[in-house]
Design a protein around this motif. Structure first.
Motif, PDB file in Angstrom:
ATOM      1  N   UNK A 117     -26.731  -8.247 -29.327  1.00  0.00           N
ATOM      2  CA  UNK A 117     -28.216  -8.753 -29.274  1.00  0.00           C
ATOM      3  C   UNK A 117     -28.247 -10.270 -29.537  1.00  0.00           C
ATOM      4  N   UNK A 118     -27.617 -10.571 -30.728  1.00  0.00           N
ATOM      5  CA  UNK A 118     -27.590 -12.025 -31.167  1.00  0.00           C
ATOM      6  C   UNK A 118     -26.540 -12.927 -29.943  1.00  0.00           C
ATOM      7  N   UNK A 119     -25.591 -12.408 -29.515  1.00  0.00           N
ATOM      8  CA  UNK A 119     -24.879 -12.886 -28.414  1.00  0.00           C
ATOM      9  C   UNK A 119     -25.601 -13.348 -27.086  1.00  0.00           C
ATOM     10  N   UNK A 120     -26.455 -12.162 -26.692  1.00  0.00           N
ATOM     11  CA  UNK A 120     -27.383 -12.478 -25.713  1.00  0.00           C
ATOM     12  C   UNK A 120     -28.178 -13.520 -25.813  1.00  0.00           C
ATOM     13  N   UNK A 121     -28.650 -13.904 -27.062  1.00  0.00           N
ATOM     14  CA  UNK A 121     -29.531 -15.172 -27.182  1.00  0.00           C
ATOM     15  C   UNK A 121     -29.004 -16.511 -27.028  1.00  0.00           C
ATOM     16  N   UNK A 122     -27.468 -16.579 -27.188  1.00  0.00           N
ATOM     17  CA  UNK A 122     -26.847 -17.776 -27.159  1.00  0.00           C
ATOM     18  C   UNK A 122     -26.980 -18.375 -25.807  1.00  0.00           C
ATOM     19  N   UNK A 123     -27.493 -19.698 -25.702  1.00  0.00           N
ATOM     20  CA  UNK A 123     -27.757 -20.085 -24.410  1.00  0.00           C
ATOM     21  C   UNK A 123     -26.593 -20.776 -23.715  1.00  0.00           C
ATOM     22  N   UNK A 124     -26.497 -20.896 -22.336  1.00  0.00           N
ATOM     23  CA  UNK A 124     -25.475 -21.729 -21.806  1.00  0.00           C
ATOM     24  C   UNK A 124     -25.540 -23.074 -22.081  1.00  0.00           C
ATOM     25  N   UNK A 125     -26.993 -23.446 -22.219  1.00  0.00           N
ATOM     26  CA  UNK A 125     -26.803 -25.115 -22.284  1.00  0.00           C
ATOM     27  C   UNK A 125     -26.454 -25.499 -23.605  1.00  0.00           C
ATOM     28  N   UNK A 126     -26.497 -24.553 -24.959  1.00  0.00           N
ATOM     29  CA  UNK A 126     -25.940 -24.693 -26.036  1.00  0.00           C
ATOM     30  C   UNK A 126     -24.389 -24.956 -25.900  1.00  0.00           C
ATOM     31  N   UNK A 127     -24.022 -23.892 -25.518  1.00  0.00           N
ATOM     32  CA  UNK A 127     -22.539 -23.857 -24.868  1.00  0.00           C
ATOM     33  C   UNK A 127     -21.892 -25.176 -24.282  1.00  0.00           C
ATOM     34  N   UNK A 128     -22.575 -25.573 -23.330  1.00  0.00           N
ATOM     35  CA  UNK A 128     -22.083 -26.601 -22.832  1.00  0.00           C
ATOM     36  C   UNK A 128     -21.996 -27.925 -23.531  1.00  0.00           C
ATOM     37  N   UNK A 129     -23.035 -27.875 -24.738  1.00  0.00           N
ATOM     38  CA  UNK A 129     -23.090 -28.922 -25.781  1.00  0.00           C
ATOM     39  C   UNK A 129     -21.870 -28.897 -26.477  1.00  0.00           C
ATOM     40  N   UNK A 130     -21.451 -27.500 -26.782  1.00  0.00           N
ATOM     41  CA  UNK A 130     -20.247 -27.446 -27.844  1.00  0.00           C
ATOM     42  C   UNK A 130     -18.963 -27.884 -26.949  1.00  0.00           C
ATOM     43  N   UNK A 131     -18.886 -27.414 -25.728  1.00  0.00           N
ATOM     44  CA  UNK A 131     -17.857 -27.902 -24.809  1.00  0.00           C
ATOM     45  C   UNK A 131     -17.750 -29.478 -24.789  1.00  0.00           C
ATOM     46  N   UNK A 132     -18.949 -30.271 -24.504  1.00  0.00           N
ATOM     47  CA  UNK A 132     -18.992 -31.608 -24.354  1.00  0.00           C
ATOM     48  C   UNK A 132     -18.587 -32.525 -25.670  1.00  0.00           C
ATOM     49  N   UNK A 133     -18.315 -31.685 -26.723  1.00  0.00           N
ATOM     50  CA  UNK A 133     -18.210 -32.413 -28.006  1.00  0.00           C
ATOM     51  C   UNK A 133     -16.717 -32.363 -28.244  1.00  0.00           C
ATOM     52  N   UNK A 134     -15.782 -31.693 -27.554  1.00  0.00           N
ATOM     53  CA  UNK A 134     -14.348 -31.629 -27.773  1.00  0.00           C
ATOM     54  C   UNK A 134     -13.712 -32.859 -27.946  1.00  0.00           C
ATOM     55  N   UNK A 135     -14.086 -33.867 -26.959  1.00  0.00           N
ATOM     56  CA  UNK A 135     -13.305 -35.379 -27.290  1.00  0.00           C
ATOM     57  C   UNK A 135     -13.690 -35.795 -28.527  1.00  0.00           C
ATOM     58  N   UNK A 136     -14.909 -35.835 -29.074  1.00  0.00           N
ATOM     59  CA  UNK A 136     -15.343 -36.245 -30.369  1.00  0.00           C
ATOM     60  C   UNK A 136     -14.581 -35.515 -31.537  1.00  0.00           C
TER      61      UNK A 136
END
Length: 151
Positions: A117-136
């Protein structure tokens, strides 16, 4: 143990790994052949994907390495004792925090349902943000000489 993965476009189904199925062979069967292969090759350009896993033995043994090689799945190399910058760790931290707001489960099945249920609430937009932080994340570790960072 629960396994999940994500890209900037999608989340994998969650996989619950039974406590008596924790060998590398079990991991390959349950995770790689059960979910990862379909999730990975579902994407238009899987050659653009890089699998990020921690240093758990079930990921490092020869069987998972041979399986990934045979299926053309590239895995990001993590040096021993390196900081774990994998964004999935941020996801698991959020899942755990959100689970605190649920009532205490009465069974393993109920716990799995709550995690799902919690996994289902995690948005793709937030996941994209996490991915974009990799260089930092990488720059911060380099600046810290391999020491701790805010990530």
């Amino acid at each position: 143990m629960v396994w999940g993965a994500f890209t900037g476009f999608d989340k994998s189904p969650l996989v619950t790994i039974p406590s008596n199925k924790r060998s590398s062979s079990d991991f390959v069967t349950i995770v790689y052949e059960g979910v990862l292969i379909g999730f990975y090759f579902l994407h238009d350009d899987p050659e653009q994907l890089i699998l990020m896993e921690d240093g758990a033995l079930v990921h490092r043994n020869s069987l998972p390495m041979q399986w990934r090689r045979a299926h053309g799945i590239e895995k990001l190399f993590w040096p021993a004792n390196s900081p774990d910058l994998n964004p999935i760790e941020n996801v698991w931290m959020v899942v755990k925090d959100l689970l605190k707001h649920h009532s205490r489960p009465n069974s393993k099945l109920e716990m799995i349902e709550k995690i799902q249920s919690v996994w289902d609430t995690i948005s793709i937009e937030w996941l994209r943000t996490l991915i974009s932080t990799m260089p930092y994340r990488m720059q911060a570790v380099i600046a810290a000489g391999g020491g701790s960072t805010r990530w």
